[in-house]
Design a protein around this motif. Structure first.
Motif, PDB file in Angstrom:
ATOM      1  N   ILE A   1     -37.651 -21.742  24.583  1.00 54.68           N
ATOM      2  CA  ILE A   1     -37.579 -22.637  23.429  1.00 54.68           C
ATOM      3  C   ILE A   1     -38.304 -22.023  22.240  1.00 54.68           C
ATOM      4  CG2 ILE A   1     -38.011 -24.969  22.586  1.00 54.68           C
ATOM      5  CD1 ILE A   1     -38.397 -25.891  25.422  1.00 54.68           C
ATOM      6  N   ASN A   2     -37.677 -22.132  21.071  1.00 56.58           N
ATOM      7  CA  ASN A   2     -38.372 -21.863  19.814  1.00 56.58           C
ATOM      8  C   ASN A   2     -37.932 -22.908  18.805  1.00 56.58           C
ATOM      9  OD1 ASN A   2     -35.872 -21.002  18.723  1.00 56.58           O
ATOM     10  ND2 ASN A   2     -36.270 -18.880  19.350  1.00 56.58           N
ATOM     11  N   LYS A   3     -38.248 -22.707  17.548  1.00 60.49           N
ATOM     12  CA  LYS A   3     -37.941 -23.719  16.535  1.00 60.49           C
ATOM     13  C   LYS A   3     -36.444 -23.837  16.244  1.00 60.49           C
ATOM     14  CE  LYS A   3     -42.288 -24.726  15.647  1.00 60.49           C
ATOM     15  NZ  LYS A   3     -42.862 -26.067  15.924  1.00 60.49           N
ATOM     16  N   ASP A   4     -35.679 -22.831  16.691  1.00 60.50           N
ATOM     17  CA  ASP A   4     -34.254 -22.807  16.363  1.00 60.50           C
ATOM     18  C   ASP A   4     -33.336 -23.127  17.530  1.00 60.50           C
ATOM     19  OD1 ASP A   4     -34.714 -21.955  13.667  1.00 60.50           O
ATOM     20  OD2 ASP A   4     -35.161 -19.952  14.463  1.00 60.50           O
ATOM     21  N   LYS A   5     -33.762 -22.861  18.749  1.00 55.90           N
ATOM     22  CA  LYS A   5     -32.858 -23.086  19.877  1.00 55.90           C
ATOM     23  C   LYS A   5     -33.623 -23.355  21.167  1.00 55.90           C
ATOM     24  CE  LYS A   5     -32.322 -18.164  21.076  1.00 55.90           C
ATOM     25  NZ  LYS A   5     -31.356 -17.061  21.257  1.00 55.90           N
ATOM     26  N   VAL A   6     -32.913 -23.986  22.107  1.00 55.69           N
ATOM     27  CA  VAL A   6     -33.419 -24.203  23.458  1.00 55.69           C
ATOM     28  C   VAL A   6     -32.361 -23.652  24.405  1.00 55.69           C
ATOM     29  CG1 VAL A   6     -32.520 -26.575  23.405  1.00 55.69           C
ATOM     30  CG2 VAL A   6     -34.145 -25.897  25.163  1.00 55.69           C
ATOM     31  N   GLN A   7     -32.783 -22.778  25.302  1.00 51.00           N
ATOM     32  CA  GLN A   7     -31.844 -22.052  26.147  1.00 51.00           C
ATOM     33  C   GLN A   7     -32.221 -22.217  27.617  1.00 51.00           C
ATOM     34  OE1 GLN A   7     -31.717 -17.866  25.340  1.00 51.00           O
ATOM     35  NE2 GLN A   7     -29.846 -17.522  26.535  1.00 51.00           N
ATOM     36  N   ASN A   8     -31.290 -22.770  28.391  1.00 46.49           N
ATOM     37  CA  ASN A   8     -31.486 -22.918  29.833  1.00 46.49           C
ATOM     38  C   ASN A   8     -31.207 -21.579  30.512  1.00 46.49           C
ATOM     39  OD1 ASN A   8     -30.026 -25.155  32.389  1.00 46.49           O
ATOM     40  ND2 ASN A   8     -31.880 -23.938  32.397  1.00 46.49           N
TER      41      ASN A   8
ATOM     42  N   LEU B   1     -35.775 -35.376  19.637  1.00 45.92           N
ATOM     43  CA  LEU B   1     -36.032 -34.031  19.108  1.00 45.92           C
ATOM     44  C   LEU B   1     -34.801 -33.138  19.255  1.00 45.92           C
ATOM     45  CD1 LEU B   1     -38.358 -32.322  17.889  1.00 45.92           C
ATOM     46  CD2 LEU B   1     -38.816 -31.509  20.198  1.00 45.92           C
ATOM     47  N   TYR B   2     -34.131 -33.229  20.411  1.00 48.20           N
ATOM     48  CA  TYR B   2     -32.972 -32.364  20.662  1.00 48.20           C
ATOM     49  C   TYR B   2     -31.854 -32.639  19.665  1.00 48.20           C
ATOM     50  CZ  TYR B   2     -28.937 -30.267  22.900  1.00 48.20           C
ATOM     51  OH  TYR B   2     -27.814 -29.523  23.136  1.00 48.20           O
ATOM     52  N   TYR B   3     -31.491 -33.886  19.486  1.00 49.96           N
ATOM     53  CA  TYR B   3     -30.332 -34.176  18.644  1.00 49.96           C
ATOM     54  C   TYR B   3     -30.614 -34.031  17.161  1.00 49.96           C
ATOM     55  CZ  TYR B   3     -27.910 -35.511  22.826  1.00 49.96           C
ATOM     56  OH  TYR B   3     -27.320 -35.474  24.055  1.00 49.96           O
ATOM     57  N   GLU B   4     -31.860 -34.141  16.750  1.00 44.10           N
ATOM     58  CA  GLU B   4     -32.184 -33.972  15.350  1.00 44.10           C
ATOM     59  C   GLU B   4     -32.376 -32.507  14.967  1.00 44.10           C
ATOM     60  OE1 GLU B   4     -32.424 -36.104  12.640  1.00 44.10           O
ATOM     61  OE2 GLU B   4     -31.315 -37.384  14.023  1.00 44.10           O
ATOM     62  N   ASN B   5     -32.709 -31.660  15.939  1.00 38.07           N
ATOM     63  CA  ASN B   5     -33.106 -30.290  15.603  1.00 38.07           C
ATOM     64  C   ASN B   5     -32.333 -29.175  16.297  1.00 38.07           C
ATOM     65  OD1 ASN B   5     -35.755 -30.670  13.903  1.00 38.07           O
ATOM     66  ND2 ASN B   5     -35.898 -32.108  15.596  1.00 38.07           N
ATOM     67  N   TYR B   6     -31.626 -29.479  17.378  1.00 44.25           N
ATOM     68  CA  TYR B   6     -31.007 -28.401  18.165  1.00 44.25           C
ATOM     69  C   TYR B   6     -29.513 -28.548  18.396  1.00 44.25           C
ATOM     70  CZ  TYR B   6     -35.811 -27.037  19.203  1.00 44.25           C
ATOM     71  OH  TYR B   6     -37.102 -26.626  19.093  1.00 44.25           O
ATOM     72  N   LEU B   7     -28.967 -29.748  18.274  1.00 43.30           N
ATOM     73  CA  LEU B   7     -27.570 -29.951  18.624  1.00 43.30           C
ATOM     74  C   LEU B   7     -26.671 -29.155  17.689  1.00 43.30           C
ATOM     75  CD1 LEU B   7     -25.645 -31.438  20.494  1.00 43.30           C
ATOM     76  CD2 LEU B   7     -25.583 -33.300  18.827  1.00 43.30           C
TER      77      LEU B   7
END
Length: 315
Positions: free
Chosen positions: A153-160, A309-315
């Protein structure tokens, strides 16, 4: 004119919770059981056992009364997945009757929401998130549970990056079908196994020791008396010790796997298993070169924070 962006994250799993954000800053967080006095409250668990599920879905949330004057820009609803889409939708519909919003999103990305809750509170710019769940996240035909995950995770993306999948929780160690029949998600290292890990394994031992769900802390506490003189039941004491040792080994293995994906030194621990403060401490001691942060709402309540947080910043 008020131009403040107002969003609400809602967890409809156990530890039902609400996270109110203004301009992506968490302003208020509540758990419904603090108000209705029903411990670990789950919207599909009636306060009165004789009440039907239909009536349960007419439950009036104490917390939503606090927000009755707010018209949210968005409401984001998270769940651990109940194996029954109709039940889930009825719970969601009931929630939406009690809140005003311009749009809403409902998703079952349970482990992502755990990871992002920890990331929000950590204040790290980047991190590796290790998720060890108690109940797990349903996948595929709902006969399987994701018990552990790793995220970058960083400020731009979250990666599984990794998922450990076992058979459905009530089957425990039996009835595991052929893994060749399963579809593996692209770009995610996936392990299928009939063996339980971490949180769900702990619940298995919890029941074996005669405790009920929600009493994990008692089993953890008993394990601390292994090498002392006491009047505790020797069999229960042994089970408690095995539960601690075996599940610690599981999270050590997950940590060793995680650090192969990134050079990042920031580690987030989330998911219900990491309420186990004793093993958290031991894990930190074993990896002194890393900066650990334990999600302060690592149980399912925290997924309300992660969903918003996910839908406001990563979706």
């Amino acid at each position: 004119m008020d131009i403040t962006k107002k969003t609400l994250g809602i967890n409809i799993s156990h530890n039902c919770s609400f996270a109110y954000f203004e301009n992506d800053i968490l302003k208020e967080y509540y758990e419904e059981d603090r108000f209705n006095k029903i411990k670990h409250f789950n919207p599909d668990s009636s306060p009165i056992p004789s009440i039907s599920f239909v009536k349960q879905c007419a439950y009036h949330y104490f917390i939503l009364k606090k927000f009755k004057e707010i018209n949210f820009d968005a409401v984001y609803i998270s769940t651990y997945d109940r194996d029954n889409d109709e039940w889930e939708q009825e719970i969601v519909d009931n929630v939406l009757k009690q809140v005003k919003c311009k749009k809403w999103v409902f998703n079952k990305m349970h482990h992502e929401h755990h990871a992002l809750c920890g990331f929000y509170f950590s204040k790290f710019n980047e991190a590796i998130a290790l998720i060890s769940d108690g109940g797990g996240e349903n996948v595929y035909d709902k006969n399987f549970k994701v018990l552990q995950s790793i995220y970058l995770i960083n400020k731009d993306k979250v990666q599984n990056k990794y998922r450990y999948i076992s058979n459905k929780r009530n089957d425990y160690f039996n009835h595991f079908p052929e893994i060749e029949q399963l579809k593996v998600l692209e770009n995610i290292d996936t392990v299928f196994s009939s063996k339980l890990k971490a949180g769900l394994k702990y619940i298995h031992y919890l029941r074996k020791a005669g405790f009920n769900y929600g009493e994990e802390g008692q089993l953890m506490g008993i394990a601390a008396y292994k090498n002392s003189k006491n009047n505790l039941d020797k069999q229960v004491l042994e089970i408690a010790n095995i539960a601690q040792e075996e599940t610690l080994k599981d999270v050590i293995e997950l940590m060793e796997k995680a650090i192969t994906y990134s050079d990042c030194k920031n580690i987030i621990l989330s998911g219900g298993y990491h309420l186990n403060c004793s093993n958290n401490f031991k894990l930190v001691k074993l990896f002194p070169k890393y900066n650990f942060f334990v999600d302060p709402i690592c149980h399912d309540g925290g997924t309300a924070v992660g969903a918003a947080l996910y839908y406001e910043n990563y979706l």
